[in-house]
Write a protein that holds these residues in place. Structure first.
Motif, PDB file in Angstrom:
ATOM      1  N   UNK A  95       0.842  -1.194   0.000  1.00 34.62           N
ATOM      2  CA  UNK A  95       0.000   0.000   0.000  1.00 34.62           C
ATOM      3  C   UNK A  95       0.877   1.243   0.000  1.00 34.62           C
ATOM      4  N   UNK A  96       0.360   2.374  -0.449  1.00 29.40           N
ATOM      5  CA  UNK A  96       1.164   3.598  -0.536  1.00 29.40           C
ATOM      6  C   UNK A  96       1.809   4.046   0.772  1.00 29.40           C
ATOM      7  N   UNK A  97       1.212   3.718   1.917  1.00 24.91           N
ATOM      8  CA  UNK A  97       1.758   4.157   3.201  1.00 24.91           C
ATOM      9  C   UNK A  97       2.817   3.208   3.764  1.00 24.91           C
ATOM     10  N   UNK A  98       3.126   2.135   3.056  1.00 22.03           N
ATOM     11  CA  UNK A  98       4.174   1.205   3.465  1.00 22.03           C
ATOM     12  C   UNK A  98       5.514   1.929   3.456  1.00 22.03           C
ATOM     13  N   UNK A  99       6.374   1.615   4.425  1.00 19.35           N
ATOM     14  CA  UNK A  99       7.685   2.263   4.443  1.00 19.35           C
ATOM     15  C   UNK A  99       8.576   1.674   3.353  1.00 19.35           C
ATOM     16  N   UNK A 100       9.523   2.481   2.916  1.00 12.85           N
ATOM     17  CA  UNK A 100      10.494   2.045   1.923  1.00 12.85           C
ATOM     18  C   UNK A 100      11.290   0.863   2.471  1.00 12.85           C
ATOM     19  N   UNK A 101      11.618   0.898   3.750  1.00 12.17           N
ATOM     20  CA  UNK A 101      12.371  -0.203   4.357  1.00 12.17           C
ATOM     21  C   UNK A 101      11.596  -1.516   4.249  1.00 12.17           C
ATOM     22  N   UNK A 102      10.293  -1.480   4.521  1.00 12.85           N
ATOM     23  CA  UNK A 102       9.472  -2.700   4.426  1.00 12.85           C
ATOM     24  C   UNK A 102       9.405  -3.200   2.991  1.00 12.85           C
ATOM     25  N   UNK A 103       9.250  -2.280   2.043  1.00 12.92           N
ATOM     26  CA  UNK A 103       9.209  -2.674   0.630  1.00 12.92           C
ATOM     27  C   UNK A 103      10.542  -3.290   0.210  1.00 12.92           C
ATOM     28  N   UNK A 104      11.647  -2.726   0.670  1.00 12.05           N
ATOM     29  CA  UNK A 104      12.971  -3.262   0.331  1.00 12.05           C
ATOM     30  C   UNK A 104      13.145  -4.671   0.906  1.00 12.05           C
ATOM     31  N   UNK A 105      12.684  -4.884   2.136  1.00 13.28           N
ATOM     32  CA  UNK A 105      12.775  -6.226   2.725  1.00 13.28           C
ATOM     33  C   UNK A 105      11.926  -7.222   1.928  1.00 13.28           C
ATOM     34  N   UNK A 106      10.748  -6.786   1.496  1.00  7.30           N
ATOM     35  CA  UNK A 106       9.888  -7.649   0.679  1.00  7.30           C
ATOM     36  C   UNK A 106      10.578  -8.013  -0.639  1.00  7.30           C
ATOM     37  N   UNK A 107      11.220  -7.025  -1.267  1.00  7.54           N
ATOM     38  CA  UNK A 107      11.956  -7.297  -2.512  1.00  7.54           C
ATOM     39  C   UNK A 107      13.070  -8.314  -2.266  1.00  7.54           C
ATOM     40  N   UNK A 108      13.787  -8.164  -1.147  1.00 12.88           N
ATOM     41  CA  UNK A 108      14.860  -9.111  -0.829  1.00 12.88           C
ATOM     42  C   UNK A 108      14.297 -10.503  -0.588  1.00 12.88           C
ATOM     43  N   UNK A 109      13.234 -10.592   0.216  1.00 14.06           N
ATOM     44  CA  UNK A 109      12.636 -11.885   0.554  1.00 14.06           C
ATOM     45  C   UNK A 109      12.139 -12.625  -0.687  1.00 14.06           C
ATOM     46  N   UNK A 156      15.626   0.518  -8.111  1.00 16.22           N
ATOM     47  CA  UNK A 156      16.308   1.723  -8.582  1.00 16.22           C
ATOM     48  C   UNK A 156      15.663   2.982  -7.993  1.00 16.22           C
ATOM     49  N   UNK A 157      14.337   2.996  -7.909  1.00 13.98           N
ATOM     50  CA  UNK A 157      13.642   4.125  -7.276  1.00 13.98           C
ATOM     51  C   UNK A 157      14.122   4.310  -5.839  1.00 13.98           C
ATOM     52  N   UNK A 158      14.249   3.197  -5.117  1.00 15.61           N
ATOM     53  CA  UNK A 158      14.693   3.267  -3.723  1.00 15.61           C
ATOM     54  C   UNK A 158      16.085   3.882  -3.638  1.00 15.61           C
ATOM     55  N   UNK A 159      16.976   3.434  -4.498  1.00 14.94           N
ATOM     56  CA  UNK A 159      18.347   3.939  -4.458  1.00 14.94           C
ATOM     57  C   UNK A 159      18.414   5.415  -4.844  1.00 14.94           C
ATOM     58  N   UNK A 160      17.796   5.778  -5.975  1.00 18.58           N
ATOM     59  CA  UNK A 160      17.930   7.144  -6.475  1.00 18.58           C
ATOM     60  C   UNK A 160      17.049   8.162  -5.752  1.00 18.58           C
ATOM     61  N   UNK A 161      15.845   7.755  -5.374  1.00 17.81           N
ATOM     62  CA  UNK A 161      14.905   8.717  -4.795  1.00 17.81           C
ATOM     63  C   UNK A 161      14.897   8.731  -3.268  1.00 17.81           C
ATOM     64  N   UNK A 162      15.472   7.724  -2.642  1.00 17.92           N
ATOM     65  CA  UNK A 162      15.492   7.699  -1.172  1.00 17.92           C
ATOM     66  C   UNK A 162      16.932   7.708  -0.651  1.00 17.92           C
ATOM     67  N   UNK A 163      17.672   6.651  -0.923  1.00 19.97           N
ATOM     68  CA  UNK A 163      19.027   6.523  -0.382  1.00 19.97           C
ATOM     69  C   UNK A 163      19.918   7.682  -0.819  1.00 19.97           C
ATOM     70  N   UNK A 164      19.964   7.960  -2.115  1.00 21.19           N
ATOM     71  CA  UNK A 164      20.841   9.027  -2.622  1.00 21.19           C
ATOM     72  C   UNK A 164      20.426  10.404  -2.117  1.00 21.19           C
ATOM     73  N   UNK A 165      19.170  10.557  -1.750  1.00 16.97           N
ATOM     74  CA  UNK A 165      18.682  11.840  -1.234  1.00 16.97           C
ATOM     75  C   UNK A 165      18.786  11.936   0.283  1.00 16.97           C
ATOM     76  N   UNK A 166      19.235  10.860   0.930  1.00 20.30           N
ATOM     77  CA  UNK A 166      19.394  10.870   2.376  1.00 20.30           C
ATOM     78  C   UNK A 166      18.104  10.686   3.155  1.00 20.30           C
ATOM     79  N   UNK A 167      17.072  10.172   2.516  1.00 20.16           N
ATOM     80  CA  UNK A 167      15.787   9.951   3.197  1.00 20.16           C
ATOM     81  C   UNK A 167      15.878   8.761   4.140  1.00 20.16           C
ATOM     82  N   UNK A 168      15.129   8.813   5.214  1.00 17.21           N
ATOM     83  CA  UNK A 168      15.070   7.722   6.182  1.00 17.21           C
ATOM     84  C   UNK A 168      14.131   6.648   5.649  1.00 17.21           C
TER      85      UNK A 168
END
Length: 141
Positions: free
Chosen positions: A17-31, A52-64
């Motif tokens: 869902x849209x309110x899911x955290x990026x961290x949770x989505x990343x764990x789901x992708x890994x799993x 790629x969205x996670x890396x460029x739009x979150x990690x590279x921008x310093x988002x939590x």
């Protein structure tokens, strides 16, 4: 031989869902060993989130990643999508035109039912190609 998207799509796609955290989505992708998730609310496709969205739009921008939602990062409509009855040739045409590697598959009304990747099409359309070999190879973790 022309095939229908229904015959080649990955129907067991992951969605959040849209309110899911990026961290949770990343764990789901890994799993699930996947590079994207559909962002949906009930039967409405809200967007697509890729690794790629996670890396460029979150990690590279310093988002939590524990505080940032996927709804704030994902690619949002208008999205290029396919219908399950579309042909694989149409999918290839759309991927070329829009320079994308994955296309969500939605049924009438916009309900997401799967995903088609460039690898799926390579395996189907040219099973002896290098891309098809790579796409069917076991992951190296």
């Amino acid at each position: 031989m022309t095939r229908r998207i229904r015959d080649v799509m990955s129907a067991d796609t992951a969605s959040v869902e849209p309110m899911t955290t990026v961290a949770r989505a990343a764990r789901l992708m890994r799993e699930q060993d996947i590079g994207d998730v559909l962002v949906a609310y009930d039967c409405d496709l809200f967007g697509v989130l890729t690794d790629r969205d996670i890396v460029l739009r979150a990690v590279a921008e310093g988002s939590d990643p524990e505080a940032t939602t996927v709804g704030s990062l994902c690619t949002r409509p208008p999205l290029v999508t396919l219908d399950p009855e579309d042909t694989t040739e149409h999918a290839v045409e759309l991927m070329r035109r829009y320079a994308v590697r994955r296309l969500p598959v939605v049924e009438r009304g916009g309900c997401p039912v799967g995903m088609v990747s460039l690898g799926d099409l390579a395996v189907t359309e040219d099973p002896h190609s290098a891309l098809a070999d790579i796409s069917t190879a076991a992951p190296t973790h």
